[in-house]
Design an enzyme around this catalytic site. Structure first.
Site, short mmCIF file in Angstrom:
data_model
loop_
_atom_site.label_atom_id
_atom_site.label_comp_id
_atom_site.label_asym_id
_atom_site.label_seq_id
_atom_site.Cartn_x
_atom_site.Cartn_y
_atom_site.Cartn_z
N ARG A 15 9.03 -5.29 0.80
CA ARG A 15 10.31 -4.18 1.22
C ARG A 15 11.20 -4.22 0.32
O ARG A 15 11.64 -3.15 -0.03
CB ARG A 15 10.67 -4.64 2.71
CG ARG A 15 9.57 -4.64 3.40
CD ARG A 15 10.00 -5.16 4.97
NE ARG A 15 9.98 -6.58 4.51
CZ ARG A 15 10.83 -7.71 5.28
NH1 ARG A 15 11.28 -7.11 6.56
NH2 ARG A 15 11.04 -8.94 5.06
N TYR B 61 -9.07 -7.98 6.55
CA TYR B 61 -10.20 -7.35 5.59
C TYR B 61 -11.32 -8.38 5.33
O TYR B 61 -11.50 -9.32 5.96
CB TYR B 61 -9.44 -6.84 4.25
CG TYR B 61 -8.29 -5.84 4.31
CD1 TYR B 61 -8.95 -4.57 5.11
CD2 TYR B 61 -7.06 -6.18 4.34
CE1 TYR B 61 -7.88 -3.72 5.56
CE2 TYR B 61 -6.15 -5.41 4.85
CZ TYR B 61 -6.28 -3.93 5.27
OH TYR B 61 -5.50 -3.10 5.59
N GLN C 57 -4.99 -6.89 -7.03
CA GLN C 57 -5.83 -7.52 -5.89
C GLN C 57 -6.99 -6.86 -5.67
O GLN C 57 -6.98 -5.71 -5.13
CB GLN C 57 -4.64 -7.48 -4.71
CG GLN C 57 -5.06 -8.16 -3.49
CD GLN C 57 -3.95 -8.07 -2.21
OE1 GLN C 57 -3.61 -6.87 -2.01
NE2 GLN C 57 -3.42 -9.11 -1.71
N THR D 26 0.89 -1.21 0.11
CA THR D 26 0.06 0.06 0.02
C THR D 26 0.90 1.09 0.01
O THR D 26 1.50 1.63 1.08
CB THR D 26 -0.80 -0.07 1.36
OG1 THR D 26 -1.52 -1.16 1.15
CG2 THR D 26 -1.71 1.28 1.36
C1 PHB Z 1 -2.15 -1.45 4.65
O1 PHB Z 1 -3.00 -0.65 4.01
O2 PHB Z 1 -1.48 -1.13 5.47
C2 PHB Z 1 -2.41 -2.88 3.98
C3 PHB Z 1 -3.46 -3.07 3.00
C4 PHB Z 1 -3.53 -4.23 2.58
C5 PHB Z 1 -2.77 -5.48 3.16
C6 PHB Z 1 -2.11 -5.09 4.11
C7 PHB Z 1 -1.92 -3.79 4.81
O3 PHB Z 1 -3.04 -6.57 2.86
#
Ligand code: PHB
Length: 399
Positions: free
Chosen positions: A339, A187, A105, A32
């Site tokens: 990362r 989510y 996604q 993100t």
């Molecule tokens: C986030 O926005 O921090 C985030 C979004 C989706 C994810 C994990 C973290 O799968």
């Protein structure tokens, strides 16, 4: 000591994913990065993904993308409008120019949505049950006077048959090679799976079958118009954040996620094998307490298809021992990188040749501007970006 060159390891053995052959197994994971403008992908993202796709045969999974403005926040890109779809198509085309592959996604945030944003759109703040993920979310909802509510069956149907359907069709229209259903990280789809976030008493709550019903109904509907070879699912069974309990759930997550995997394998046995399952490893602090979770044997005894393992892969003194071993031990595994791909546009080549990696700067993971986004050099390149200037750059929507 310089890092190990991985060209002769299984990382660089080609692999079939759905109907495509990837040249290697290094995969860009969704991260993100908040570089969209008006929830539309921008020129900054075009460059970012294009650079990371430049090594031919790479799989790029782009950031989580909202299926609608009814289950999201205002900072992430979406794929519900024709404008967003046109913008994504430019990124897809750029990735394809390099003979690489791209996955979208699809994301519904549910109780992790921003109540202020939803209120502004006249959309209900809703989830499997009216259970807040934490005190902050509850406070934000109270301040907005927009409380979390349990989704009605009608709203569930609308999400499946209208919102997810529209988003999936748009992703296909944009030319994405895969769509991945975001069933992880706390989510909405995953909120249905666990007792701690789903206390419904109808056909979508109660038993494991009922708590899995929404996802499987969604999947089976998508399979009526999207080939299985273009669909993936993201799972993250062990998360202990955002109100989730991980291994402390009343039903162990290996049981619930195992049931889902078993349903996926049954579909595969009948000729509808999904392209991949993305499986996120437990975080290192959880692995320290439960080292047995590092083994994917439980997954492999159920799911026989491709796994994208999102394994906290690190540098490990330059020998990448865990990464090399995981891929050696399982011939249908890809390795997900977040990362290190952020900080290394040419990560694939660096791993192949054993070049040193640029260091990532965590402070700028969730930030606007171009600093720490398109400001990382490729190996041997000397570029000088001014942090002050790059932080001010605002991405231009691609449509
Ligand atoms: C986030 O926005 O921090 C985030 C979004 C989706 C994810 C994990 C973290 O799968």
């Amino acid at each position: 000591m310089s890092p190990k060159a991985l060209n002769n390891t299984n990382l660089f053995a080609p692999i079939q994913v759905g109907s495509n052959t990837l040249k290697h197994r290094i995969t860009h994971m969704p991260t993100t990065r908040l570089r969209s403008t008006e929830q539309v992908p921008t020129d900054l993202q075009l460059q970012y993904y294009g650079d990371r796709a430049a090594y031919p045969g790479t799989l790029i999974s782009v950031e989580a993308t909202a299926i609608s403005n009814k289950t999201a926040n205002g900072y992430v890109p979406g794929i519900w409008s024709s404008r967003q779809t046109k913008a994504w198509k430019k990124i897809v085309d750029e990735v394809h120019k390099h003979d690489s592959f791209i996955s979208s996604q699809l994301w519904a945030m549910g109780r992790a949505s921003d109540p202020n944003y939803l209120k502004g759109n006249g959309a209900k703040f809703s989830a499997a049950s009216a259970i807040y993920k934490d005190e902050d979310s509850k406070k934000a909802a109270e301040q907005a006077e927009w409380p979390l509510q349990e989704m009605t069956v009608e709203e569930i149907k609308e999400m499946i048959y209208t919102d997810f359907t529209n988003a999936a069709k748009n992703a296909l229209e944009a030319g994405f090679d895969y769509i991945e259903l975001h069933h992880g990280n706390g989510y909405l789809l995953e909120q249905f799976l666990y007792p701690v976030s789903n206390q419904r008493t109808d056909q979508y709550g109660g038993s494991i079958e009922n708590r899995s019903r929404l996802f499987l109904e969604l999947l089976d509907h998508l399979l009526t118009f999207v080939p299985a070879s273009k669909i993936g699912i993201k799972m993250a069974p062990f998360m202990e954040e955002d109100g989730f309990l991980g291994v402390n759930e009343s039903i162990h997550p290996i049981v619930t996620n195992g049931y889902l995997l078993s349903e996926l394998q049954q579909r595969a046995n009948k000729g509808q094998e999904l392209a991949f399952v993305t499986m996120t490893d437990a975080r290192t602090d959880i692995l320290e307490k439960h080292p047995e979770l590092a083994s994917f044997d439980w997954i492999r005894s159920i799911w026989k298809g491709v796994i994208i393992r999102n394994g906290n892969y690190g540098y490990e003194n330059g020998d990448y021992a865990t990464l090399v071993k995981n891929l050696q031990d399982d011939d249908k595994t890809l390795a997900g990188f977040g990362r290190h791909f952020i900080a290394n546009p040419d990560l694939v080549e660096r791993l192949e040749k054993g070049y040193e990696l640029n260091k990532y700067d965590r402070n700028f993971f969730y930030y606007g501007g171009n600093w720490s986004y398109n400001s990382y050099p490729k190996y041997g390149e000397t570029v000088h970006f001014s942090q002050e200037d790059e932080l001010k750059v605002v991405g231009k929507p691609l449509a």
